[in-house]
Motif scaffolding. Structure first.
Motif: not given
Length: 376
Positions: A339-357
């Motif tokens: 929300k402040f306009g800075s860049v961050k790199y996270v895992f793609p949605k499919d990877v995040m979903a698998a980890m979360r599950a």
């Protein structure tokens, strides 16, 4: 407004070059030097911290002025090594008394110190603090603790969310430091626990640690107003956590403080695609369940945090740990704008979903007592 560009999924990390090291006893950080500013010695807590350092035979340098100088070097690696071996006793600036919200963890953040003696190759402080990473412990502790009452009943996390209202107004003390890792030199954490224990109000002190020297905390009058969370990871990822207590020591410390009546927590972070990560994180949760088995009146939470980095933190970390194989390849991540306009790199949605599950299922199966506070 947050935007995302999905890129290729990250490859699994390479297997460790050797098997996990055996459990080692928790060790106390011993800085090579302690710098003391004149202003710090104007406070009783500053003088007490100085006495602790001198009693342990640590070289002390009393500075002629309140500025910390001579810490920068042309060689960033040398600057890192020297800073990581330095403790400075200073006075927290007035800006530290203007508390900032710290969602999703707590209503407010306050700082007993800034900097950490550990050598975690993914350290998020690399992108948060400027200058060499020395540890600054604050001498004006009375002012820091006395300032908290002005924020009672305010905030947007536990003060505003019905599902966490039982926690009261929450104050996070480990945003910019690991307070347990320096407690033997400062005594600040014990003082904060006593303060919250004596505070007749719906409040909670919270901190996360990768250390295990909890003995000074066990007999404090905490009155269950301090939640001690232990930052843990799958065993294949602990090789990135230099200078910390072993996983076994942390789990043992968690059991000890839970038996002493403290609310406790698991901060599983940063979640990484280590080899066979599904089994690795499931095993971690089983081990945590075994460590807490039989604890009466257990009050347990879980906070789940996936790995992310910024361009700035990547540059700093690669300078600090040039031989690390921590995955910092933007091609394996999703690029987001905060929300402040800075860049961050996270895992793609499919990877995040698998980890979360996977982690939610393991917690539900093996550690159902854990109340999951958030996933990020």
């Amino acid at each position: 407004m947050e935007t995302a560009q999905t890129l290729a999924p990250p490859p699994a990390l390479a297997p460790p070059s050797s098997a996990p090291s055996p459990a080692r006893p928790a060790r106390l950080w011993r800085p090579r030097r302690v710098l003391v500013t004149p202003a710090a010695l104007e406070h009783a807590h500053g003088r007490a911290m100085l006495a602790r350092a001198e009693a342990q035979g640590i070289p002390v340098e009393r500075l002629p002025a309140n500025r910390l100088t001579g810490l920068r070097h042309a060689d960033p690696r040398r600057a890192y090594v020297e800073a990581k071996a330095t403790l400075a006793l200073v006075v927290a600036p007035p800006t530290k008394l203007r508390l900032q919200p710290i969602p999703p963890s707590a209503d407010w953040r306050f700082d007993l110190a800034e900097g950490c003696p550990a050598h975690c190759q993914y350290c998020y402080l690399a992108g948060s603090l400027s200058g060499p990473p020395l540890t600054r412990a604050y001498a004006n502790l009375d002012a820091i603790l006395g300032n908290l009452e002005a924020y009672l009943g305010q905030g947007a996390v536990t003060s505003a969310q019905a599902e966490r209202a039982q926690e009261g107004t929450t104050f996070e003390a480990s945003c910019y430091t690991d307070p347990l890792g320096i407690e033997h030199l400062t005594g600040s954490l014990s003082a904060a626990i006593r303060h919250f224990g004596a505070w007749e109000a719906p409040v909670q002190l919270r901190f996360t640690t990768k250390f295990a020297a909890v003995e000074p905390l066990l007999d404090l009058p905490h009155r269950r107003r301090t939640r001690i969370r232990f930052s843990v990871n799958a065993r294949a990822a602990t090789r990135y956590e230099g200078g910390t207590a072993s996983l076994d020591a942390r789990l043992g410390a968690m059991r000890a403080v839970a038996l002493a009546g403290y609310p406790v927590g698991l901060t599983i972070a940063p979640i990484l695609p280590v080899p066979d990560w599904e089994a690795g994180y499931a095993a971690l949760i089983r081990e945590a369940a075994e460590a807490l088995a039989g604890v009466p009146d257990l009050d347990l939470t879980a906070e789940l945090i996936t790995h992310r980095f910024t361009p700035g933190s990547k540059q700093v970390l690669q300078g600090w740990y040039p031989g690390s194989d921590l995955p910092l390849d933007e091609a394996g991540r999703t690029r987001k704008l905060t929300k402040f306009g800075s860049v961050k790199y996270v895992f793609p949605k499919d990877v995040m979903a698998a980890m979360r599950a996977t982690l939610f299922a393991a917690l539900s199966r093996d550690l159902p007592a854990a109340r999951i506070l958030y996933w990020t």
